[in-house]
Write a protein that holds these residues in place. Structure first.
Motif, short mmCIF file in Angstrom:
data_model
loop_
_atom_site.label_atom_id
_atom_site.label_comp_id
_atom_site.label_asym_id
_atom_site.label_seq_id
_atom_site.Cartn_x
_atom_site.Cartn_y
_atom_site.Cartn_z
N TYR A 137 12.31 -1.39 1.74
CA TYR A 137 11.23 -2.16 2.35
C TYR A 137 11.40 -3.65 2.07
O TYR A 137 11.32 -4.48 2.98
CB TYR A 137 9.88 -1.67 1.83
CG TYR A 137 8.77 -2.69 1.95
CD1 TYR A 137 8.28 -3.08 3.19
CD2 TYR A 137 8.23 -3.27 0.82
CE1 TYR A 137 7.28 -4.02 3.31
CE2 TYR A 137 7.22 -4.22 0.92
CZ TYR A 137 6.75 -4.59 2.16
OH TYR A 137 5.76 -5.53 2.26
N THR A 141 5.63 -3.89 7.59
CA THR A 141 4.61 -3.11 6.89
C THR A 141 5.26 -1.87 6.31
O THR A 141 6.25 -1.36 6.83
CB THR A 141 3.46 -2.70 7.83
OG1 THR A 141 3.99 -1.92 8.90
CG2 THR A 141 2.73 -3.91 8.37
N GLU A 164 3.35 -0.23 3.03
CA GLU A 164 2.38 0.38 2.14
C GLU A 164 1.31 1.19 2.86
O GLU A 164 0.99 2.30 2.46
CB GLU A 164 1.69 -0.68 1.26
CG GLU A 164 2.60 -1.36 0.29
CD GLU A 164 3.12 -2.68 0.81
OE1 GLU A 164 3.01 -2.94 2.03
OE2 GLU A 164 3.65 -3.45 0.01
N GLU A 165 0.78 0.63 3.95
CA GLU A 165 -0.32 1.30 4.64
C GLU A 165 0.11 2.65 5.20
O GLU A 165 -0.58 3.67 5.05
CB GLU A 165 -0.89 0.43 5.77
CG GLU A 165 -1.42 -0.90 5.32
CD GLU A 165 -0.34 -1.99 5.20
OE1 GLU A 165 0.81 -1.77 5.62
OE2 GLU A 165 -0.66 -3.06 4.66
N ALA A 166 1.26 2.65 5.88
CA ALA A 166 1.74 3.90 6.48
C ALA A 166 2.11 4.91 5.40
O ALA A 166 1.79 6.10 5.52
CB ALA A 166 2.94 3.62 7.38
N ARG A 188 0.89 5.11 2.35
CA ARG A 188 -0.35 5.60 1.72
C ARG A 188 -0.98 6.71 2.57
O ARG A 188 -1.37 7.76 2.04
CB ARG A 188 -1.33 4.45 1.54
CG ARG A 188 -2.56 4.82 0.72
CD ARG A 188 -3.48 3.63 0.48
NE ARG A 188 -2.80 2.56 -0.23
CZ ARG A 188 -2.58 1.33 0.26
NH1 ARG A 188 -3.00 1.00 1.45
NH2 ARG A 188 -1.96 0.42 -0.45
N ALA A 189 -1.05 6.50 3.86
CA ALA A 189 -1.64 7.51 4.75
C ALA A 189 -0.80 8.79 4.76
O ALA A 189 -1.34 9.90 4.71
CB ALA A 189 -1.77 6.95 6.16
N GLN A 190 0.53 8.64 4.79
CA GLN A 190 1.41 9.81 4.78
C GLN A 190 1.29 10.58 3.47
O GLN A 190 1.28 11.81 3.46
CB GLN A 190 2.86 9.39 5.01
CG GLN A 190 3.13 8.90 6.41
CD GLN A 190 4.54 8.33 6.56
OE1 GLN A 190 5.19 7.98 5.59
NE2 GLN A 190 5.00 8.23 7.79
N ARG A 216 -1.30 10.69 1.46
CA ARG A 216 -2.60 11.38 1.42
C ARG A 216 -2.53 12.71 2.16
O ARG A 216 -3.03 13.72 1.68
CB ARG A 216 -3.69 10.50 2.02
CG ARG A 216 -4.24 9.50 1.05
CD ARG A 216 -5.52 8.85 1.58
NE ARG A 216 -5.82 7.69 0.77
CZ ARG A 216 -5.90 6.46 1.23
NH1 ARG A 216 -5.74 6.20 2.50
NH2 ARG A 216 -6.17 5.45 0.41
#
Length: 127
Positions: free
Chosen positions: A18, A44, A46-48, A50-52, A54
Motif C-alpha cells: 500500500y 486508499t 484502510e477503509e476497504a 477494514r470492511a473486508q 469485519r
C-alpha cells in the motif's frame, strides 16, 4: 506458527505494498504539478480492508487469512478537485507532506519487519 506466514507478517507485507503504491501516486502527482488538466491521484487501503476484515471475521481464521492475502490498495483520481485556472488538481505542498508521511510510515513498517526477522534469527541460532 510460522512467523513468515502469520497474519501479522502478512499485514505488514500488505502495508508495504500500500505504501509503495501511495508513494508512486504521490510522485506521479508531483511530476505533473504543472500539467494542465491533470487530476491528482490518491490511494486508499484502510477503509476497504477494514470492511473486508469485519465481514471475514464471521467466517473464521481461514477466511480472514484469505482476506489479508488478497487485500490491495486502490488508486483513485480526484476528478472534482481543482483550484487552479489550468484545472490542475495537484497541491504540491500537500503532496510533499504526504510523501514525507509515507516515508515515515514505510520506515516504521520496515523496522517492524526487521524486528520480527531478528527475533526469528535469534530463535534459529538459539542465542
Amino acid at each position: 506458527m510460522n512467523i513468515l506466514t502469520n497474519n501479522a507478517f502478512t499485514m505488514m507485507e500488505r502495508s508495504m505494498e500500500y505504501l509503495w503504491t501511495k508513494q508512486t501516486a504521490i510522485l506521479d502527482n508531483l511530476a505533473n504539478v504543472e500539467t494542465p488538466n491533470y487530476k491528482a491521484k490518491y490511494v486508499t487501503f484502510e477503509e476497504a480492508l477494514r470492511a473486508q476484515l469485519r465481514s471475514s471475521s464471521r467466517g473464521g481464521a481461514a477466511e480472514m487469512r484469505e482476506t489479508l492475502e488478497n487485500a490491495t490498495a486502490l488508486v483513485h483520481v480526484a476528478e472534482d478537485e481543482s483550484a487552479r485556472m489550468d484545472e490542475n488538481g495537484v497541491d504540491a505542498t500537500e503532496q510533499g507532506i504526504e510523501l514525507a508521511r509515507t516515508a515515515l510510515q514505510q520506515q516504521h513498517v520496515f523496522n517492524a519487519i526487521s524486528n520480527d526477522l531478528t527475533l526469528l534469527r535469534t530463535a534459529i541460532r538459539g542465542q
